[in-house]
Design a protein around this motif. Structure first.
Motif, PDB file in Angstrom:
ATOM      1  N   ASP A 160      -2.451  11.615 -12.484  1.00 31.26           N
ATOM      2  CA  ASP A 160      -2.257  11.010 -13.805  1.00 31.26           C
ATOM      3  C   ASP A 160      -0.917  10.279 -13.891  1.00 31.26           C
ATOM      4  OD1 ASP A 160      -4.570  12.451 -14.283  1.00 31.26           O
ATOM      5  OD2 ASP A 160      -3.592  13.952 -15.542  1.00 31.26           O
ATOM      6  N   ILE A 161       0.104  10.851 -13.271  1.00 30.31           N
ATOM      7  CA  ILE A 161       1.456  10.307 -13.410  1.00 30.31           C
ATOM      8  C   ILE A 161       1.596   8.954 -12.712  1.00 30.31           C
ATOM      9  CG2 ILE A 161       3.886  10.701 -12.829  1.00 30.31           C
ATOM     10  CD1 ILE A 161       3.332  13.694 -13.374  1.00 30.31           C
ATOM     11  N   PRO A 162       1.263   8.836 -11.417  1.00 29.40           N
ATOM     12  CA  PRO A 162       1.353   7.499 -10.827  1.00 29.40           C
ATOM     13  C   PRO A 162       0.402   6.497 -11.464  1.00 29.40           C
ATOM     14  CG  PRO A 162       0.324   9.036  -9.292  1.00 29.40           C
ATOM     15  CD  PRO A 162       0.908   9.851 -10.409  1.00 29.40           C
ATOM     16  N   ALA A 163      -0.738   6.965 -11.986  1.00 32.34           N
ATOM     17  CA  ALA A 163      -1.687   6.049 -12.622  1.00 32.34           C
ATOM     18  C   ALA A 163      -1.095   5.437 -13.890  1.00 32.34           C
ATOM     19  CB  ALA A 163      -2.987   6.780 -12.936  1.00 32.34           C
ATOM     20  N   ILE A 164      -0.611   6.280 -14.803  1.00 32.27           N
ATOM     21  CA  ILE A 164      -0.064   5.773 -16.063  1.00 32.27           C
ATOM     22  C   ILE A 164       1.191   4.949 -15.820  1.00 32.27           C
ATOM     23  CG2 ILE A 164       0.999   6.438 -18.250  1.00 32.27           C
ATOM     24  CD1 ILE A 164      -0.868   8.836 -18.321  1.00 32.27           C
ATOM     25  N   ALA A 165       2.084   5.480 -14.979  1.00 34.86           N
ATOM     26  CA  ALA A 165       3.341   4.774 -14.726  1.00 34.86           C
ATOM     27  C   ALA A 165       3.102   3.446 -14.030  1.00 34.86           C
ATOM     28  CB  ALA A 165       4.266   5.646 -13.888  1.00 34.86           C
ATOM     29  N   GLY A 166       2.152   3.420 -13.103  1.00 34.60           N
ATOM     30  CA  GLY A 166       1.881   2.182 -12.399  1.00 34.60           C
ATOM     31  C   GLY A 166       1.337   1.095 -13.300  1.00 34.60           C
ATOM     32  N   VAL A 167       0.579   1.481 -14.327  1.00 29.06           N
ATOM     33  CA  VAL A 167      -0.015   0.511 -15.245  1.00 29.06           C
ATOM     34  C   VAL A 167       0.959   0.102 -16.348  1.00 29.06           C
ATOM     35  CG1 VAL A 167      -1.807   0.212 -17.005  1.00 29.06           C
ATOM     36  CG2 VAL A 167      -2.395   1.195 -14.786  1.00 29.06           C
ATOM     37  N   THR A 168       1.740   1.063 -16.866  1.00 29.62           N
ATOM     38  CA  THR A 168       2.571   0.798 -18.045  1.00 29.62           C
ATOM     39  C   THR A 168       4.068   0.755 -17.768  1.00 29.62           C
ATOM     40  OG1 THR A 168       2.850   3.127 -18.640  1.00 29.62           O
ATOM     41  CG2 THR A 168       0.858   2.014 -19.432  1.00 29.62           C
ATOM     42  N   GLY A 169       4.498   1.318 -16.641  1.00 33.07           N
ATOM     43  CA  GLY A 169       5.926   1.459 -16.408  1.00 33.07           C
ATOM     44  C   GLY A 169       6.534   2.619 -17.166  1.00 33.07           C
ATOM     45  N   SER A 170       5.701   3.493 -17.698  1.00 24.08           N
ATOM     46  CA  SER A 170       6.159   4.598 -18.533  1.00 24.08           C
ATOM     47  C   SER A 170       6.969   5.614 -17.741  1.00 24.08           C
ATOM     48  CB  SER A 170       4.946   5.308 -19.155  1.00 24.08           C
ATOM     49  OG  SER A 170       5.332   6.475 -19.849  1.00 24.08           O
ATOM     50  N   ALA A 171       7.965   6.186 -18.425  1.00 24.18           N
ATOM     51  CA  ALA A 171       8.603   7.404 -17.963  1.00 24.18           C
ATOM     52  C   ALA A 171       7.850   8.584 -18.575  1.00 24.18           C
ATOM     53  CB  ALA A 171      10.073   7.423 -18.369  1.00 24.18           C
ATOM     54  N   PHE A 172       8.308   9.817 -18.286  1.00 24.77           N
ATOM     55  CA  PHE A 172       7.554  10.985 -18.729  1.00 24.77           C
ATOM     56  C   PHE A 172       8.475  12.030 -19.334  1.00 24.77           C
ATOM     57  CE2 PHE A 172       4.951   8.821 -15.734  1.00 24.77           C
ATOM     58  CZ  PHE A 172       3.661   8.987 -16.206  1.00 24.77           C
ATOM     59  N   VAL A 173       7.920  12.785 -20.281  1.00 23.85           N
ATOM     60  CA  VAL A 173       8.598  13.945 -20.830  1.00 23.85           C
ATOM     61  C   VAL A 173       8.006  15.166 -20.141  1.00 23.85           C
ATOM     62  CG1 VAL A 173       9.065  15.323 -22.882  1.00 23.85           C
ATOM     63  CG2 VAL A 173       9.025  12.829 -23.039  1.00 23.85           C
ATOM     64  N   ALA A 174       8.848  15.948 -19.475  1.00 27.17           N
ATOM     65  CA  ALA A 174       8.370  17.063 -18.669  1.00 27.17           C
ATOM     66  C   ALA A 174       9.114  18.340 -19.023  1.00 27.17           C
ATOM     67  CB  ALA A 174       8.561  16.746 -17.181  1.00 27.17           C
ATOM     68  N   HIS A 175       8.497  19.474 -18.720  1.00 25.14           N
ATOM     69  CA  HIS A 175       9.137  20.759 -18.941  1.00 25.14           C
ATOM     70  C   HIS A 175      10.318  20.913 -17.997  1.00 25.14           C
ATOM     71  CE1 HIS A 175       9.515  25.233 -18.570  1.00 25.14           C
ATOM     72  NE2 HIS A 175       9.444  25.106 -19.876  1.00 25.14           N
ATOM     73  N   ASP A 176      11.392  21.532 -18.493  1.00 29.23           N
ATOM     74  CA  ASP A 176      12.612  21.592 -17.701  1.00 29.23           C
ATOM     75  C   ASP A 176      12.501  22.483 -16.472  1.00 29.23           C
ATOM     76  OD1 ASP A 176      12.487  23.985 -19.046  1.00 29.23           O
ATOM     77  OD2 ASP A 176      14.520  23.899 -19.871  1.00 29.23           O
ATOM     78  N   GLY A 177      11.386  23.239 -16.337  1.00 25.26           N
ATOM     79  CA  GLY A 177      11.193  24.024 -15.127  1.00 25.26           C
ATOM     80  C   GLY A 177      11.117  23.161 -13.877  1.00 25.26           C
ATOM     81  N   LEU A 178      10.605  21.927 -14.033  1.00 26.12           N
ATOM     82  CA  LEU A 178      10.534  21.024 -12.887  1.00 26.12           C
ATOM     83  C   LEU A 178      11.914  20.602 -12.411  1.00 26.12           C
ATOM     84  CD1 LEU A 178       7.603  18.669 -13.991  1.00 26.12           C
ATOM     85  CD2 LEU A 178       7.529  20.490 -12.287  1.00 26.12           C
ATOM     86  N   ALA A 179      12.894  20.660 -13.306  1.00 25.83           N
ATOM     87  CA  ALA A 179      14.239  20.211 -12.953  1.00 25.83           C
ATOM     88  C   ALA A 179      14.886  21.111 -11.913  1.00 25.83           C
ATOM     89  CB  ALA A 179      15.112  20.146 -14.209  1.00 25.83           C
ATOM     90  N   ALA A 180      14.327  22.316 -11.721  1.00 27.62           N
ATOM     91  CA  ALA A 180      14.898  23.239 -10.743  1.00 27.62           C
ATOM     92  C   ALA A 180      14.575  22.838  -9.312  1.00 27.62           C
ATOM     93  CB  ALA A 180      14.391  24.656 -11.022  1.00 27.62           C
ATOM     94  N   ILE A 181      13.617  21.938  -9.142  1.00 28.36           N
ATOM     95  CA  ILE A 181      13.219  21.496  -7.795  1.00 28.36           C
ATOM     96  C   ILE A 181      14.027  20.247  -7.468  1.00 28.36           C
ATOM     97  CG2 ILE A 181      11.301  20.840  -6.314  1.00 28.36           C
ATOM     98  CD1 ILE A 181       9.432  22.187  -8.353  1.00 28.36           C
ATOM     99  N   GLY A 182      15.058  20.423  -6.634  1.00 24.11           N
ATOM    100  CA  GLY A 182      16.042  19.374  -6.393  1.00 24.11           C
ATOM    101  C   GLY A 182      15.479  18.009  -6.045  1.00 24.11           C
ATOM    102  N   PRO A 183      14.705  17.879  -4.951  1.00 18.67           N
ATOM    103  CA  PRO A 183      14.180  16.555  -4.578  1.00 18.67           C
ATOM    104  C   PRO A 183      13.273  15.957  -5.644  1.00 18.67           C
ATOM    105  CG  PRO A 183      14.015  18.087  -2.736  1.00 18.67           C
ATOM    106  CD  PRO A 183      14.393  18.903  -3.937  1.00 18.67           C
TER     107      PRO A 183
END
Length: 259
Positions: free
Chosen positions: A92-115
């Motif tokens: 879903d993420i590459p699909a929407i971003a690729g079409v619209t250029g959108s950024a995303f609002v995500a849960h901060d738990g993902l921020a713990a994964i450095g790369p």
């Protein structure tokens, strides 16, 4: 003795045919080449523009390499918008971003994964703390900054991926960052429609992320995805975050039942 979940995961991977592993290897090489090339281009463009075009290019490449064949229905209202979409897969993420250029609002738990945080930051991802009401003001500021940089933001109000044939409840708490005083930005529901293949694409249950990714990358058949841009919310539909959640879910559910 190995845990039952590990045995199940191994069984899923063993079902991938030898040619599937060849396809996986080829796609991983292409994805790594895309990362290296696009990261270099990102930093090359960074001094000259605040709206860096490379993240959108990279995510379009990810979608293409993964086998997505995108089609859009409807129009999004302009260069600045909030998109509220159902959530089926990491695709879903590459699909929407690729079409619209959108950024995303995500849960901060993902921020713990450095790369992952590093790559997300290049696309102006806003990490929010769902249950920390004290951080709402800071979250609104981050949302506005991301809107200024990218022009559009996407939220998945279900909070997790679903099976794609029905909607999970929309969590209005995830909309707290757009509930303050962002009155002049269109709020538009989006239905991601994978068609009859949705059961094969959806990422649900106990399936680990890596296993799901391998299963998707091993597919020889293309993955059709129609992105339906539905009518933006108006009037009382957007009076507060709970009204936004109800109206967006109703709009997407109605579109699902029309097909």
């Amino acid at each position: 003795m190995k845990p039952a979940s590990n045995i199940t995961d191994l069984a899923r991977l063993q079902r991938i045919a030898p040619l599937g592993w060849v396809l996986i290897a080829c796609r991983i090489v292409l994805l790594l080449a895309s990362v290296v090339t696009c990261v270099a281009l990102y930093y090359l463009f960074a001094p000259f523009t605040s709206a860096n075009p490379i993240p959108r290019l990279f995510l379009r490449l990810v979608a293409a390499v993964a086998g997505l064949r995108l089609r859009t229905v409807g129009k999004h209202p302009g260069p600045r918008a909030f998109f509220l979409a159902n959530h089926v897969s990491w695709l879903d993420i590459p699909a929407i971003a690729g079409v619209t250029g959108s950024a995303f609002v995500a849960h901060d738990g993902l921020a713990a994964i450095g790369p992952l945080r590093w790559l997300c930051a290049m696309n102006d991802t806003v990490f929010i703390a769902r249950h920390d009401r004290r951080s709402v003001a800071a979250q609104v500021r981050l949302v506005r900054e991301a809107l200024h940089d990218t022009g559009a933001l996407t939220i998945f109000p279900e909070g997790t991926t679903g099976e794609g044939t029905r909607l999970l409840p929309f969590k209005s708490s995830l909309l707290s960052a757009i509930d303050a005083d962002i009155e002049h930005v269109p709020i538009q529901p989006v239905w991601l429609d994978y068609g009859p293949q949705v059961a094969d694409i959806s990422w649900v249950g106990s399936e680990p992320g890596l296993g799901n990714a391998m299963r998707i990358l091993a597919r020889w058949r293309p993955i059709p995805l129609t992105i339906h841009f539905l009518a933006p919310l108006v009037g009382e539909e957007r009076t507060d975050r709970k009204a936004i959640a109800r109206a967006a879910r109703a709009r997407i559910e109605a579109a699902m039942h029309e097909t």
